[in-house]
Design a protein around this motif. Structure first.
Motif, mmCIF file in Angstrom:
data_model
loop_
_atom_site.group_PDB
_atom_site.id
_atom_site.type_symbol
_atom_site.label_atom_id
_atom_site.label_comp_id
_atom_site.label_asym_id
_atom_site.label_seq_id
_atom_site.Cartn_x
_atom_site.Cartn_y
_atom_site.Cartn_z
ATOM 1 N N UNK A 237 0.944 -1.249 0.130
ATOM 2 C CA UNK A 237 0.048 0.005 -0.043
ATOM 3 C C UNK A 237 0.726 1.397 -0.033
ATOM 4 N N UNK A 238 1.973 1.238 -0.053
ATOM 5 C CA UNK A 238 2.975 2.098 -0.032
ATOM 6 C C UNK A 238 3.240 2.773 -1.500
ATOM 7 N N UNK A 239 3.025 3.964 -1.883
ATOM 8 C CA UNK A 239 3.325 4.638 -3.085
ATOM 9 C C UNK A 239 4.065 5.680 -2.846
ATOM 10 N N UNK A 240 5.012 5.813 -3.725
ATOM 11 C CA UNK A 240 5.844 7.039 -3.969
ATOM 12 C C UNK A 240 6.766 7.174 -4.903
ATOM 13 N N UNK A 241 7.748 8.213 -5.253
ATOM 14 C CA UNK A 241 8.549 7.882 -6.327
ATOM 15 C C UNK A 241 9.954 8.242 -5.771
ATOM 16 N N UNK A 242 10.852 7.862 -6.779
ATOM 17 C CA UNK A 242 12.308 7.987 -6.423
ATOM 18 C C UNK A 242 12.946 8.779 -7.428
ATOM 19 N N UNK A 243 13.962 9.689 -7.291
ATOM 20 C CA UNK A 243 14.653 10.416 -8.334
ATOM 21 C C UNK A 243 16.079 9.964 -8.119
ATOM 22 N N UNK A 244 16.928 9.536 -9.123
ATOM 23 C CA UNK A 244 18.218 9.288 -9.285
ATOM 24 C C UNK A 244 18.349 7.764 -8.989
ATOM 25 N N UNK A 245 17.870 7.376 -7.804
ATOM 26 C CA UNK A 245 17.986 5.724 -7.590
ATOM 27 C C UNK A 245 17.010 5.425 -6.248
ATOM 28 N N UNK A 246 17.014 4.085 -6.191
ATOM 29 C CA UNK A 246 16.190 3.635 -5.140
ATOM 30 C C UNK A 246 16.740 2.078 -4.956
ATOM 31 N N UNK A 247 16.393 1.820 -3.528
ATOM 32 C CA UNK A 247 16.850 0.288 -3.311
ATOM 33 C C UNK A 247 15.905 0.000 -2.298
ATOM 34 N N UNK A 248 15.195 -1.261 -2.302
ATOM 35 C CA UNK A 248 14.137 -1.784 -1.387
ATOM 36 C C UNK A 248 14.465 -3.305 -1.212
ATOM 37 N N UNK A 249 13.849 -3.710 -0.043
ATOM 38 C CA UNK A 249 14.241 -5.140 0.205
ATOM 39 C C UNK A 249 12.561 -5.653 0.626
#
Length: 284
Positions: free
Chosen positions: A52-64
């Protein structure tokens, strides 16, 4: 494209499946799988939609991302060149050894915390990006060692945020997977037309109220929220072509231009024209 359970088979000789630049930017791939997933991406901008988490990234992102948490591909809608690495880890990886080996206790804790969905900050990304990028060139044992190093670093960092306030429960039993698949296929084939909640509920042999509770429980989104997200994603795809805002609105299933504009802004943080201009390299 049909939204579905992703079936992953790393083979008997490996505990991991490594995807290097799978190039799914033109697909809205809302999916889930039993495997845990570490996502690393370097791109101008893109979506971070996990549960249910919604966002955006700029440049890079990392998630587990923990087992069976539904998520969208992080490269969806990315138009410029990018680097996208996805490490998928068997859910029973070192199953007995993790909690019983003192040196692996922190990694075991990281696996438990992945049930919330974890997003890492720049400091954490800087520490492991080189190791992640080097995984492709390693043999099986070298990859195993480097994955342990990556997981250990991530288990120790304080540079992270949880994406949910409580663990995302595994609700995806076989019968539920099939029911969800029918709903997803119906949306994929009919999003551009009028989608009646009553018809979808009847298709699942549920009352309208029971279906709404069921869908929210399974996807962490209401049916209307999910439908709007799907339609907006299709509108984004159209806006990156020669379609104007009105055409994108109608062809993605929005009958009201004003409702389309409000919904698009709510989900993406910008209006459709600004999105189109930005992706066409123009000034909004």
């Amino acid at each position: 494209m049909k939204i579905q359970l992703e079936r992953i088979d790393p083979g008997e000789s490996s505990s991991f499946n490594l995807l290097v630049n799978p190039r799914l930017s033109n697909l809205f791939y809302w999916h889930f799988h039993p495997e845990l997933e570490l996502v690393y991406i370097e791109a101008d901008s893109g979506p971070c939609h996990v549960g249910e988490f919604i966002s955006r990234y700029d440049g890079s992102d990392m998630a587990f991302i923990g087992s069976n948490i539904p998520h969208l591909n992080f490269d969806y809608g990315v138009k410029s060149d990018y680097l996208h690495l996805v490490l998928q880890i068997k859910s029973d990886f070192l199953h007995h050894a993790l909690p019983e080996t003192p040196e692996l206790i922190q990694i075991s804790d990281l696996f438990e915390r992945s049930k919330y969905g974890i997003r890492f900050g720049q400091d954490a990304k800087n520490k492991v990006s080189g190791l992640i990028k080097g995984l492709e060139s390693k043999d099986a044992f070298g990859r195993f060692i480097d994955v342990l190093k990556i997981l250990q670093v991530l288990s120790e960092t304080s540079d992270f945020q949880y994406l949910h306030s409580k663990p995302v429960e595994n609700q995806y039993h076989k019968r539920e997977r099939e029911r969800l698949k029918r709903v997803y296929v119906y949306i994929d084939e009919n999003y551009m037309n009028s989608v009646e909640l009553e018809y979808v509920a009847e298709m699942c042999h549920l009352s309208k109220a029971a279906f709404c509770r069921y869908f929210k429980k399974m996807t962490k989104l209401t049916f209307i929220e999910f439908l709007n997200h799907y339609r907006v994603s299709q509108a984004q795809r159209l806006l990156m072509t020669d379609k104007n805002v009105t055409e994108a609105s109608l062809e993605s299933g929005f009958m009201s231009l004003s409702y389309f504009n409000r919904t698009f802004r709510k989900i993406t943080g910008e209006n459709p024209l600004a999105f189109k201009n930005r992706h066409n390299g123009q000034k909004a």
